[in-house]
Design a protein around this motif. Structure first.
Motif, PDB file in Angstrom:
ATOM      1  N   LYS A  31       6.730 -54.365  10.838  1.00  0.00           N
ATOM      2  CA  LYS A  31       6.875 -55.974  10.901  1.00  0.00           C
ATOM      3  C   LYS A  31       8.241 -56.526  10.974  1.00  0.00           C
ATOM      4  O   LYS A  31       8.489 -57.557  11.815  1.00  0.00           O
ATOM      5  N   ASN A  32       9.409 -55.671  10.864  1.00  0.00           N
ATOM      6  CA  ASN A  32      10.725 -56.013  11.171  1.00  0.00           C
ATOM      7  C   ASN A  32      11.014 -55.976  12.693  1.00  0.00           C
ATOM      8  O   ASN A  32      11.518 -56.987  13.137  1.00  0.00           O
TER       9      ASN A  32
ATOM     10  N   ASP B 199       3.245 -51.158   8.324  1.00  0.00           N
ATOM     11  CA  ASP B 199       4.421 -50.525   8.234  1.00  0.00           C
ATOM     12  C   ASP B 199       5.677 -51.664   8.154  1.00  0.00           C
ATOM     13  O   ASP B 199       5.885 -52.411   9.072  1.00  0.00           O
ATOM     14  N   PRO B 200       6.736 -51.668   7.000  1.00  0.00           N
ATOM     15  CA  PRO B 200       7.669 -52.496   6.966  1.00  0.00           C
ATOM     16  C   PRO B 200       8.461 -52.381   8.267  1.00  0.00           C
ATOM     17  O   PRO B 200       8.917 -53.606   8.664  1.00  0.00           O
ATOM     18  N   GLU B 201       8.745 -51.431   8.750  1.00  0.00           N
ATOM     19  CA  GLU B 201       9.738 -51.288   9.950  1.00  0.00           C
ATOM     20  C   GLU B 201       8.779 -52.195  11.240  1.00  0.00           C
ATOM     21  O   GLU B 201       9.713 -52.573  12.246  1.00  0.00           O
TER      22      GLU B 201
ATOM     23  N   TRP C 153       1.758 -53.202  12.188  1.00  0.00           N
ATOM     24  CA  TRP C 153       2.076 -54.210  11.283  1.00  0.00           C
ATOM     25  C   TRP C 153       1.809 -53.811   9.539  1.00  0.00           C
ATOM     26  O   TRP C 153       2.663 -54.280   8.924  1.00  0.00           O
TER      27      TRP C 153
ATOM     28  N   GLU D 124      13.008 -60.795   5.132  1.00  0.00           N
ATOM     29  CA  GLU D 124      12.049 -60.181   4.354  1.00  0.00           C
ATOM     30  C   GLU D 124      10.774 -60.765   4.499  1.00  0.00           C
ATOM     31  O   GLU D 124       9.725 -60.039   4.866  1.00  0.00           O
ATOM     32  N   ASN D 125      10.583 -62.134   5.070  1.00  0.00           N
ATOM     33  CA  ASN D 125       9.472 -62.410   5.544  1.00  0.00           C
ATOM     34  C   ASN D 125       9.255 -63.465   6.733  1.00  0.00           C
ATOM     35  O   ASN D 125       8.855 -64.307   6.885  1.00  0.00           O
TER      36      ASN D 125
END
Length: 213
Positions: free
Chosen positions: A72-73, A68-70, A66, A103-104
């Motif tokens: 979350k994506n 890391d942006p990837e 969680w 984004e969110n």
């Protein structure tokens, strides 16, 4: 046999030997159980993969959580699939466009036909999502030929997926299945729906398919 071993280089520069076909999740387990519990996906040579997907050659691997942006994506993308499964079970015959992470969070383009969706129904959809998440269904990736994919969505009567398939190359098409839901999707996805502990659906917006009124 040595040719059954591959070298995995981790972000700290350390190199570990694993059996050919090892998955990101298995690599995580070999490091610590705590890490394995938090891994949402794996970045293999710069490409984000399912953590369950086998790795067959020497690779650079980053385990995504969680933080890391990837990671979350991947989580949000999988949440969109669970929402779609909830919608399909509550509103049989709904048709789906695309359902990407943003984004969110996430969204899914959905065609309810003549039925208007009321804002008051969002809580009912959330409750169904949580019920499905608790079943801990695995996200299963399948390579599908273009002709089989077209046949599947023709039978289902989903012209949006057929439209998307037109632009895809045979040999590059994958389906993902979780529970009773099958989708045309590149992935990647989290290991199973049980990772999703909460969902909040915020709004409904009108949209045109490919911007066409």
């Amino acid at each position: 046999m040595s040719n059954q071993q591959i070298n995995i280089t981790l972000p700290d520069g350390s190199v570990r030997d694993y059996e050919k076909g090892v998955s990101g999740l298995q690599i995580a387990l070999s490091i610590s159980e705590g890490l394995a519990r938090n891994v949402l996906a794996a970045k293999v040579n710069g490409e984000v993969w399912d953590s369950s997907r086998p790795i067959h050659q020497d690779s650079k691997v980053q385990l995504l959580t969680w933080n890391d942006p990837e990671g979350k994506n991947t989580f949000w993308h999988s949440s969109a699939h669970v929402m779609a499964e909830a919608l399909e079970s509550l509103y049989p015959g709904v048709k789906f466009g695309i359902g990407p992470p943003i984004e969110n969070g996430f969204y899914y383009d959905v065609d309810f036909g003549d039925k208007p969706l009321e804002g008051a129904e969002l809580e009912k959809i959330e409750a169904k999502m949580m019920e499905l998440a608790k079943s801990k269904s695995e996200f299963i990736r399948k390579d599908v030929s273009k002709s089989d994919a077209i046949a599947y969505f023709k039978e289902k009567g989903d012209e949006y997926k057929l439209d998307l398939l037109e632009g895809l190359e045979d040999g590059s098409i994958t389906f993902y299945e979780q529970g009773n839901f099958v989708d045309l999707c590149r992935g990647p996805h989290i290991p199973n729906t049980g990772f999703i502990k909460a969902a909040k659906l915020l709004n409904i917006a009108g949209a045109y398919w490919r911007g066409d009124e």
